[in-house]
Design a protein around this motif. Structure first.
Motif, mmCIF file in Angstrom:
data_model
loop_
_atom_site.group_PDB
_atom_site.id
_atom_site.type_symbol
_atom_site.label_atom_id
_atom_site.label_comp_id
_atom_site.label_asym_id
_atom_site.label_seq_id
_atom_site.Cartn_x
_atom_site.Cartn_y
_atom_site.Cartn_z
ATOM 1 N N LEU A 81 44.789 29.135 37.410
ATOM 2 C CA LEU A 81 44.110 30.359 38.527
ATOM 3 C C LEU A 81 43.019 30.389 38.020
ATOM 4 N N GLU A 82 43.056 30.478 36.479
ATOM 5 C CA GLU A 82 40.863 31.003 36.866
ATOM 6 C C GLU A 82 40.016 29.604 37.090
ATOM 7 N N GLN A 83 40.893 28.814 36.501
ATOM 8 C CA GLN A 83 39.581 27.339 37.465
ATOM 9 C C GLN A 83 39.631 26.823 38.604
ATOM 10 N N GLY A 86 37.908 29.698 40.342
ATOM 11 C CA GLY A 86 36.224 29.388 40.121
ATOM 12 C C GLY A 86 36.204 28.520 41.285
ATOM 13 N N TYR A 87 36.189 27.300 40.940
ATOM 14 C CA TYR A 87 36.525 26.311 42.420
ATOM 15 C C TYR A 87 36.318 26.304 43.623
ATOM 16 N N THR A 171 27.008 30.851 35.343
ATOM 17 C CA THR A 171 28.406 31.215 34.703
ATOM 18 C C THR A 171 28.557 32.599 33.634
ATOM 19 N N ALA A 172 29.443 33.214 33.372
ATOM 20 C CA ALA A 172 29.293 34.948 32.595
ATOM 21 C C ALA A 172 27.942 34.913 31.245
ATOM 22 N N ASP A 201 34.173 30.179 35.117
ATOM 23 C CA ASP A 201 32.725 29.292 34.565
ATOM 24 C C ASP A 201 33.205 27.832 35.049
ATOM 25 N N LEU A 202 34.068 26.762 34.621
ATOM 26 C CA LEU A 202 34.339 25.616 34.559
ATOM 27 C C LEU A 202 34.778 24.984 35.912
ATOM 28 N N GLY A 203 35.868 26.132 36.892
ATOM 29 C CA GLY A 203 36.445 26.079 37.936
ATOM 30 C C GLY A 203 34.631 25.816 39.375
#
Length: 221
Positions: A81-83, A86-87, A171-172, A201-203
């Motif tokens: 979900l988090e990626q 982000g993407y 990025t954070a 961030d990675l997304g």
């Protein structure tokens, strides 16, 4: 403005004018949100009135209390979900930039006041302030390409172009805790080195890399 230009021009903005987003731009944003929600299995939502989303002391001190609108980043809760947020959220941020709008990813906000619909099995991860900035934001200090790359031998131009755009990814707390690895078979890996919101961030980094390299480099999630 294309997305490369949007990446280069876009900076985080924390202070906004009282001007509301025009109706025609709201329509375009919601159309883009529907497209991204379908592509990313998400439930991103534009709240035209940010209300008291950014009423916390830290938000007010940063200036985010002035943001007229907010995007709630919601989706079915799983390991990706988090990626995904982000993407696909960054695709929305860059689209907003092409409309002349300013944005700021914000992990600190009042989740109870954002007013988003959160269905059973869904999670609200982060928010994106959106509106017209009092300024256009400022460039931030960045790591060098060599500090975030793991590659042997000569790197192809498309890879370097992707990394260049990835280094412009927000990025954070500007932590840039990622590594982009080029394997011998020319496949690319993205390594998360940890930290607050590092998966989001990675997304975002993956989104920027893909735009910069102009290559669909495989399934991200």
């Amino acid at each position: 403005m294309n997305y490369i230009e949007a990446i280069k021009e876009r900076h985080s903005v924390r202070n906004y004018t009282p001007e509301h987003i025009q109706a025609e731009k709201i329509v375009k944003l919601n159309e883009k949100i529907r497209e991204l929600n379908e592509a990313g299995n998400l439930h991103l939502q534009l709240m035209e009135d940010a209300g008291n989303t950014y009423n916390r002391l830290l938000n007010r001190a940063m200036g985010l209390g002035s943001a007229p609108s907010v995007i709630a980043c919601v989706g079915p809760d799983d390991d990706t979900l988090e990626q995904r947020i982000g993407y696909y959220g960054e695709k929305l941020v860059l689209f907003a930039q092409t409309l002349g709008l300013n944005t700021c990813w914000a992990g600190t906000f009042n989740k109870k006041n954002i007013g988003a619909e959160i269905r059973n099995g869904e999670k609200l991860v982060i928010s994106i302030a959106i509106g017209y900035g009092k300024d256009k934001g400022k460039p931030r200090k960045s790591k060098t390409m060599d500090q975030v790359v793991d590659a042997k031998g000569e790197r192809p131009f498309w890879f370097n172009n992707g990394v260049e755009m990835a280094l412009l990814a927000p990025t954070a707390i500007n932590q840039q805790k990622f590594v982009i690895k080029l394997n011998e078979d020319q496949s690319v890996e993205f390594i998360d080195k940890g930290g607050i919101f590092s998966q989001v961030d990675l997304g975002i980094v993956k989104c920027h890399f893909e735009i910069g390299s102009e290559r669909a480099i495989g399934k991200f999630f």
